[in-house]
Write a protein that holds these residues in place. Structure first.
Motif, short mmCIF file in Angstrom:
data_model
loop_
_atom_site.label_atom_id
_atom_site.label_comp_id
_atom_site.label_asym_id
_atom_site.label_seq_id
_atom_site.Cartn_x
_atom_site.Cartn_y
_atom_site.Cartn_z
N ILE A 151 0.84 -1.21 0.00
CA ILE A 151 0.00 0.00 0.00
C ILE A 151 0.87 1.26 0.00
N ASN A 152 1.96 1.24 0.78
CA ASN A 152 2.87 2.39 0.77
C ASN A 152 3.42 2.63 -0.63
N TRP A 153 3.79 1.55 -1.31
CA TRP A 153 4.38 1.69 -2.64
C TRP A 153 3.34 2.12 -3.67
N ILE A 154 2.11 1.64 -3.54
CA ILE A 154 1.06 2.10 -4.46
C ILE A 154 0.78 3.58 -4.25
N HIS A 155 0.80 4.01 -2.99
CA HIS A 155 0.66 5.44 -2.70
C HIS A 155 1.78 6.23 -3.37
N ASP A 156 3.02 5.75 -3.23
CA ASP A 156 4.15 6.41 -3.90
C ASP A 156 3.96 6.43 -5.41
N LEU A 157 3.47 5.31 -5.95
CA LEU A 157 3.23 5.24 -7.39
C LEU A 157 2.22 6.29 -7.84
N SER A 158 1.18 6.50 -7.05
CA SER A 158 0.15 7.47 -7.41
C SER A 158 0.71 8.88 -7.47
N LEU A 159 1.80 9.13 -6.72
CA LEU A 159 2.42 10.46 -6.67
C LEU A 159 3.70 10.54 -7.49
N ARG A 160 4.07 9.43 -8.14
CA ARG A 160 5.30 9.37 -8.92
C ARG A 160 6.51 9.79 -8.08
N ARG A 161 6.62 9.20 -6.91
CA ARG A 161 7.73 9.53 -6.02
C ARG A 161 8.41 8.22 -5.57
N GLY A 162 9.49 8.34 -4.82
CA GLY A 162 10.18 7.17 -4.31
C GLY A 162 10.71 6.30 -5.43
N ALA A 163 10.34 5.04 -5.42
CA ALA A 163 10.79 4.10 -6.44
C ALA A 163 10.10 4.31 -7.79
N PHE A 164 9.10 5.19 -7.84
CA PHE A 164 8.24 5.27 -9.01
C PHE A 164 8.35 6.61 -9.74
N ARG A 165 9.53 7.23 -9.67
CA ARG A 165 9.76 8.44 -10.43
C ARG A 165 9.80 8.13 -11.92
N ARG A 166 10.17 6.91 -12.27
CA ARG A 166 9.99 6.40 -13.62
C ARG A 166 8.67 5.62 -13.67
N SER A 167 8.13 5.50 -14.85
CA SER A 167 6.82 4.85 -14.98
C SER A 167 6.91 3.34 -15.18
N ASP A 168 8.15 2.79 -15.21
CA ASP A 168 8.30 1.37 -15.54
C ASP A 168 8.91 0.56 -14.39
#
Length: 333
Positions: A151-168
């Motif tokens: 859930i923490n990582w999905i939250h980060d994904l929704s904000l394009r932050r943390g591990a998810f600054r790239r979309s892949d």
């Protein structure tokens, strides 16, 4: 100490001799600690299969492994020769074994960085600052943190932050089989829950395979599912994560009741029925089906009309019909 024979990969890369996981566990007298939800995978074929499920790993890619323990999956990642391997391990007992694997990776030009700490507090942007190349998240997760971390990582994904600054940035993770099934549960499935909806709004979750409990040491009481979550190129909503989570949580609070029952608890009793009827009509959602029978799109339409309502009536923002915050574990409700 006996060493595993050098292994030749299909790509022609010859690994230096490395100790087997059983060697490492025996050498450093490592035992799984129950309260930390530790379970080791000793079968090299299974660890290879987990890493293979992550897809292509290029020589310039970075892999972040959660909770490597004695290094079973770590060895399989090293064979894929990523440019950089980041290991985040909370238990200091495993550090000597991981340091040994780091030395084994040196001739392959894979940079291995080991961090002792809690992945829930790990600052990925600080320690993986470069985003020029792809990042893979891989881990045999402790059961006790798996849902919270996802859930923490999905939250980060929704904000394009943390591990998810790239979309892949894809996630290849282990969960208890029941949790894995809920993450991937399709419309109408009796396992469908809050975690299903939140995962499927921002990712495409794929059940890759099931690992029987007997493959772990010590053997857990349940089987384990390996799930790959691929971020959607276009998320299904631009609504704030917290707002969507609030609406979906209320809908699933009464999962065996009509979906309007849970949704109505977003509002005080004196206004509840009229507001709920009006918003369901605006969202074009059937109010007398059960929560697990709602599509992701229908959940999002309910969230959208709720967001519009709250803009006009901010006085309802702090209303909580139970008067307390729901624990993250209730994502499985």
């Amino acid at each position: 100490m006996p060493q595993a024979a050098a292994r030749v990969l299909t790509g022609g890369v010859r690994l230096p001799p490395m100790p087997t996981i059983r060697d490492l566990v025996k050498l450093y007298k490592l035992q799984a600690i129950k309260y930390m939800s530790q379970n080791f995978i000793m079968d090299e074929r299974l660890t290879d299969k987990i890493v293979k499920s992550a897809g292509r790993i290029d020589p310039h890619d970075t892999v972040l492994e959660v909770g490597p323990g004695p290094g079973g999956i770590t060895r399989s990642i090293i064979r894929r020769t990523p440019g950089r391997l980041v290991l985040v391990e909370k238990d200091a007992r495993f550090m000597p074994a991981l340091e040994l694997l780091k030395e084994c990776a040196r001739p392959l030009h894979t940079q291995v960085d080991i961090y002792e700490g809690d992945i829930l507090r790990f600052d990925i942007e600080k320690h993986v600052s470069e985003i020029e190349h792809r990042l893979h998240l891989i881990g045999n997760l402790p059961f006790s943190i798996s849902t919270r971390l996802l859930i923490n990582w999905i939250h980060d994904l929704s904000l394009r932050r943390g591990a998810f600054r790239r979309s892949d940035t894809a996630m290849t993770l282990t969960f208890q089989k029941e949790v894995a099934e809920r993450i991937c549960a399709p419309l109408g499935h009796d396992q469908r829950c809050r975690l299903s909806i939140m995962s499927q709004i921002w990712t495409q979750p794929l059940m890759k395979f099931i690992i029987p409990g007997k493959a772990f040491v010590p053997k857990p009481d349940v089987d384990v599912g390996v799930v790959k979550l691929i971020p959607l190129k276009q998320p299904k909503t631009l609504l704030p994560f917290e707002l969507v989570e609030r609406v979906v949580r209320h809908v699933f609070n009464m999962r065996q009741k009509y979906c309007r029952r849970g949704y109505s608890t977003l509002f005080p009793p004196e206004d509840r029925d009229d507001i709920t009827d009006s918003l369901f009509e605006l969202a074009d959602v059937d109010p007398i089906i059960r929560p697990f029978e709602l599509s992701v799109e229908e959940h999002l339409r309910l969230a959208t009309v709720y967001a519009e309502f709250m803009q006009k009536h901010p006085e309802f923002a702090d209303y909580d019909y139970r008067g307390r915050k729901q624990p993250v574990e209730n994502y499985l409700d």
